[in-house]
Structures are given as structure tokens and as C-alpha cells.
Design a protein around this motif. Structure first.
Motif, short mmCIF file in Angstrom:
data_model
loop_
_atom_site.label_atom_id
_atom_site.label_comp_id
_atom_site.label_asym_id
_atom_site.label_seq_id
_atom_site.Cartn_x
_atom_site.Cartn_y
_atom_site.Cartn_z
N THR A 1 13.81 8.35 3.19
CA THR A 1 12.83 7.66 2.33
C THR A 1 11.61 8.54 2.16
OG1 THR A 1 13.65 5.57 3.22
CG2 THR A 1 11.59 5.50 1.98
N VAL A 2 11.18 8.69 0.91
CA VAL A 2 10.09 9.60 0.57
C VAL A 2 9.10 8.87 -0.34
CG1 VAL A 2 9.56 11.72 -0.72
CG2 VAL A 2 11.53 11.65 0.81
N SER A 3 7.82 9.06 -0.09
CA SER A 3 6.77 8.41 -0.88
C SER A 3 6.01 9.42 -1.73
CB SER A 3 5.79 7.72 0.09
OG SER A 3 4.60 7.36 -0.58
N ASP B 1 2.88 9.12 -2.16
CA ASP B 1 1.53 9.12 -1.59
C ASP B 1 1.05 10.49 -1.09
OD1 ASP B 1 -0.71 7.04 -0.32
OD2 ASP B 1 -0.33 8.80 0.93
N PRO B 2 1.84 11.20 -0.27
CA PRO B 2 1.33 12.48 0.25
C PRO B 2 1.07 13.53 -0.82
CG PRO B 2 3.22 11.73 1.54
CD PRO B 2 3.15 10.87 0.32
N ARG C 1 -2.67 6.99 -7.44
CA ARG C 1 -3.93 6.35 -7.06
C ARG C 1 -3.74 4.88 -6.71
NH1 ARG C 1 -7.63 10.16 -8.12
NH2 ARG C 1 -7.00 11.72 -9.64
N LYS C 2 -2.50 4.49 -6.46
CA LYS C 2 -2.22 3.11 -6.10
C LYS C 2 -1.90 3.02 -4.61
CE LYS C 2 -2.04 1.30 -10.36
NZ LYS C 2 -2.76 0.08 -10.79
N ASP C 3 -1.84 1.79 -4.13
CA ASP C 3 -1.40 1.53 -2.77
C ASP C 3 0.03 2.06 -2.60
OD1 ASP C 3 -2.43 -0.57 -0.50
OD2 ASP C 3 -0.25 -0.44 -0.56
N ALA C 4 0.35 2.59 -1.42
CA ALA C 4 1.67 3.22 -1.22
C ALA C 4 2.83 2.26 -1.49
CB ALA C 4 1.77 3.79 0.18
N GLN C 5 2.61 0.96 -1.28
CA GLN C 5 3.70 0.00 -1.51
C GLN C 5 3.79 -0.45 -2.97
OE1 GLN C 5 4.06 -3.18 1.47
NE2 GLN C 5 5.03 -4.48 -0.04
N ASN C 6 2.76 -0.16 -3.77
CA ASN C 6 2.81 -0.48 -5.19
C ASN C 6 3.85 0.44 -5.83
OD1 ASN C 6 2.32 -0.44 -8.02
ND2 ASN C 6 0.22 -1.14 -7.67
N ARG D 1 8.53 5.76 -5.03
CA ARG D 1 9.17 6.00 -3.74
C ARG D 1 10.67 6.03 -3.95
NH1 ARG D 1 7.10 0.38 -3.33
NH2 ARG D 1 8.69 -0.90 -2.34
N PHE E 1 12.12 3.52 -6.69
CA PHE E 1 11.27 2.35 -6.90
C PHE E 1 10.16 2.74 -7.87
CE2 PHE E 1 13.37 1.90 -2.95
CZ PHE E 1 13.53 0.55 -2.72
N PHE F 1 7.00 -3.14 -10.62
CA PHE F 1 7.46 -4.26 -9.82
C PHE F 1 8.85 -4.71 -10.27
CE2 PHE F 1 2.99 -4.28 -8.87
CZ PHE F 1 2.98 -4.59 -7.53
N TRP G 1 0.18 2.91 5.79
CA TRP G 1 1.56 2.74 5.28
C TRP G 1 2.53 3.51 6.16
CZ3 TRP G 1 4.68 6.78 3.52
CH2 TRP G 1 4.03 7.99 3.24
N ILE H 1 7.23 3.69 6.92
CA ILE H 1 8.55 3.31 6.41
C ILE H 1 9.20 2.31 7.37
CG2 ILE H 1 10.91 4.18 6.18
CD1 ILE H 1 8.48 6.34 4.66
N VAL I 1 9.31 2.14 1.83
CA VAL I 1 7.88 2.38 2.04
C VAL I 1 7.16 1.03 2.07
CG1 VAL I 1 5.78 3.35 1.02
CG2 VAL I 1 7.92 4.64 0.90
N SER J 1 3.29 -0.94 2.99
CA SER J 1 1.90 -0.90 3.43
C SER J 1 1.77 -1.91 4.56
CB SER J 1 0.99 -1.29 2.26
OG SER J 1 1.07 -0.30 1.26
N GLU K 1 -5.41 -4.41 -3.35
CA GLU K 1 -4.44 -4.62 -4.44
C GLU K 1 -3.50 -5.79 -4.19
OE1 GLU K 1 -1.69 -1.65 -5.63
OE2 GLU K 1 -3.22 -0.12 -5.74
N TRP L 1 -0.65 -9.05 -6.17
CA TRP L 1 0.81 -8.87 -6.22
C TRP L 1 1.55 -10.19 -6.39
CZ3 TRP L 1 2.01 -4.74 -1.86
CH2 TRP L 1 1.36 -3.53 -2.22
N GLN M 1 5.53 -11.35 -8.13
CA GLN M 1 6.69 -11.80 -7.36
C GLN M 1 6.22 -12.68 -6.22
OE1 GLN M 1 9.44 -8.90 -5.79
NE2 GLN M 1 9.12 -7.58 -7.54
#
Lengths: 210, 210
Positions: free
Chosen positions: A117-119, A121-122, A127-132, A137, A190, A193, B61, B63, B79, B81, B167, B171, B175
Motif C-alpha cells: 500500500t502506497v500513499s 502523501d509523502p 494538499r488533502k488529508d491522507a485518507q481523503n 492511494r 483509490f 469518494f 496517518w 496503513i 491508508v 488517518s 476535513e 466526510w 458516505q
């Protein structure tokens, strides 16, 4: 006769125009797949594949999920550095350098199922939250495959890993490290939403080197 | 009589000096656990716990590895948060905000085993390759536990999550999101080459809020 017809049609001005248009579109995606994907509401498999390959080529670490023998079959994740090729020449298949003493590399992992799994973010491009999911991802699933020193693929794998991770050349002096790759079975990208975009290895791998 | 003796000894100059020394040492670790851990060759459980808690409090965040039903029991990583409390008040237990449509949140995950893996890399405090254990990484394993809106813990969880991830408040309009936490069973902290440092939840949780 049929071949001749095809040759004629492939030289027509319309064909050249369309080919140039597609090439221009693909090149613009290569420059900035994030912007491009934000502009289009629906992502075709080809564009999803391009975004997936970009994410893998630009990132150099992720988390490798495996099943832990020590923990009685529980899932376990480990931070791993990976490379899918030299910069600008990423082919999409991640290679790893794993040590025997690490939980992930310590057992008979050759042939076992795993997920990387790769994001985004790094990379600093999101500029969003990593889970957005607008912060892309990807999860690649498949089987871990050990690359022996006799395997001709070892040269490509070593150059791929040591170019993006120069430190790795010195790791051998601490422990016994071996090269593995992830034999791809499924790819989940991903974005936005909703459900993840499911990609086949075939669609993913046919994107030119990034 | 014994209590009196203890009271006397706890007021002695030596005791105060030692207490001040320990306090100073702990405070210096809180400021920079990375530097402190590099200075000591062997990491005691208390110092390992402090480093582990620092890594969790500062990161937002990681995994989440679970077993995928869709993929026939294969490991899967997503991923996520997380937050273990408001800034400066992290208690070590990660809370998540998971959606039904996501592979991780889509099934009956309440009570299932999971692992959260977090890297020091996104903090920018580590100048090593992400897989180099001097760039700390942690894997917490346990069971996912759903926090219902009737559970008094929901208030703490909501504040923890929405403070570090503003954020998330929006959400819900996309969902149905639910709050989960990881009920800790084992903690593995990776530092320096060699085996990971194994921590018990008890040692990990007794560190003061960070």
C-alpha cells in the motif's frame, strides 16, 4: 491485401491527427496526472492505470501487509522501501530488499500472498488529508517472489533498488538481505469518494515506463 | 512506621536529586526522542514505549492491514488517518473514521484482527531511508472495535479525530462513516538493525499523554 488496407488507413490524416491528440493527452497526464484526474469526472481504466503507475514510479516506500505466523494468522504490516525501476524508467512491478530478521522477511515468504500500500502523501503533491481519496492511494496485491542471484532478473532488480535507495548497498553488512518482487494479481487505486478503482495487471503494466 | 520511613526517604536530598535527574531525562526525550535513542545503545522498555508513543502522537496517518474477504483471506492494506487524542494530549490508542464503501470498513470489521503501521518518514525528522530502522516505524496489532454513538467514549474519539483531521467533519455528507479504535494486543517498534522491539500495551499505555 488486408495488411495493405491497414497500412493505408494508419497513414491517413485523420489517423495521424487522432494519434497526435491521444499522444498529447497522454503526455499531459504524465506531466501532471493529479491535475488531469481532477479535471475529469470519470476515470477510464487507461487513465486510472496511468495514475497508478505514476504513484508507484514517484514513491519509494510503502507498507507491505502479510499474514503473521507469530501472531497466529493475524494481518501484519511493515514499512518497506521499494523500486519499480530507475527514475524515469519505472515499469510498475515493485522490488524489495528484505532481511531475514525482519518479521516480513524472516519466514518462508516466497510465494505467500501480500499487499503493498502506497500513499501520495509523502510526495508532497497532495494538499488533502491522507485518507481523503483525492490524495491518491494504491494497494497492489499478489504473491511475493524471491529473486535468486542466478535469476537474470536480479541485475534489473539490483539497479532499480540501489539507484533509488543508495543506502541499501551497505545493508548487507548488517544482515542477510534478499531481493523479492510482488507478482501482481490485483490493483486497487483509490481516488474520489466511493469504491476503489479496480485495475487488472494487464491494464496497469501496459502503460509505458514512467 | 514503614510508611514514615518511606516518607522520610522520599524527602531526602538524594531522592529529590534522582527524581529531578529522571524528570530531566524524560523531558529531554519528549523534546527529541530520536536523538536520545540514537545516543543509547540499548533501549529499555520505558524508553522504547516513550519513542513509540511519540511516533503515534506526532503522526496522523498510517496503513491499516486487515484480512480481505473479497480476496479470499489475503492480507490487504488501506491508508487511514488516525488520532490518539488532541495535539499534546495523545493517549496512544488510535481512533479511525472508516466508511462503509471502503474495503477496510465495508464488512463486519468490528472485532476483527488488524494492524496499524506508521512510519517516521512523513514527520520529516528522519534523514534515512524509510526502511532503515533508524527511521523509526511501529506496528500496533489488535482488534478493531466500533464505537457507537451511545458509547461515552465517542466524544473523546470525535474530538481526537476532528481536531487533527478537520476535513473529516465533512466526510459524513459523502458516505456513512463510523468511528473505530484499535484495541491493542501487541506493539512492535523498529529501531536500529535487528529484531523489532516488542512492547506490551501496559508499558506502552503508561507513558503520560504526549
Amino acid at each position: 491485401m488486408e495488411a495493405g488496407t491497414m497500412k493505408n488507413s494508419s497513414s491517413s490524416p485523420l489517423f495521424i491527427y487522432l494519434a497526435a491528440l491521444i499522444l498529447f493527452f497522454l503526455l499531459s497526464l504524465l506531466q501532471s496526472p493529479v491535475t488531469a484526474s481532477a479535471q475529469i469526472g470519470f476515470m477510464s481504466p487507461a487513465i486510472a492505470a496511468l495514475n497508478a503507475r505514476w504513484l508507484m514510479a514517484k514513491n519509494n516506500w510503502g507498507i507491505l501487509s502479510t499474514i503473521s505466523v507469530d501472531l497466529g494468522g493475524a494481518p501484519f504490516g511493515n514499512v518497506v522501501s521499494f523500486s519499480d525501476g530507475e527514475p524515469g524508467h519505472g515499469f510498475g512491478v515493485p522490488y524489495f530488499y528484505l532481511a531475514e530478521l525482519e518479521p516480513t522477511g524472516g519466514y518462508e515468504i516466497n510465494g505467500t500472498r501480500a499487499a503493498l500500500t502506497v500513499s501520495e502523501d509523502p510526495l508532497g503533491t497532495c494538499r488533502k488529508d491522507a485518507q481523503n481519496p483525492n490524495c491518491k492511494r494504491i494497494t497492489l496485491t499478489g504473491k511475493l517472489k524471491w529473486i535468486s542471484l542466478e535469476n537474470p532478473e536480479i541485475k534489473f532488480a539490483q539497479v532499480a533498488l540501489f539507484t533509488k535507495h543508495p543506502e541499501m548497498k551497505d545493508w548487507q553488512s548488517y544482515q542477510s538481505f534478499q531481493i523479492y518482487k510482488l507478482d501482481l494479481e490485483d490493483i486497487f487505486l483509490f481516488y474520489e469518494f466511493g469504491s476503489p478503482k479496480h485495475l487488472t495487471p494487464k491494464d496497469y503494466l501496459k502503460v509505458p515506463p514512467i
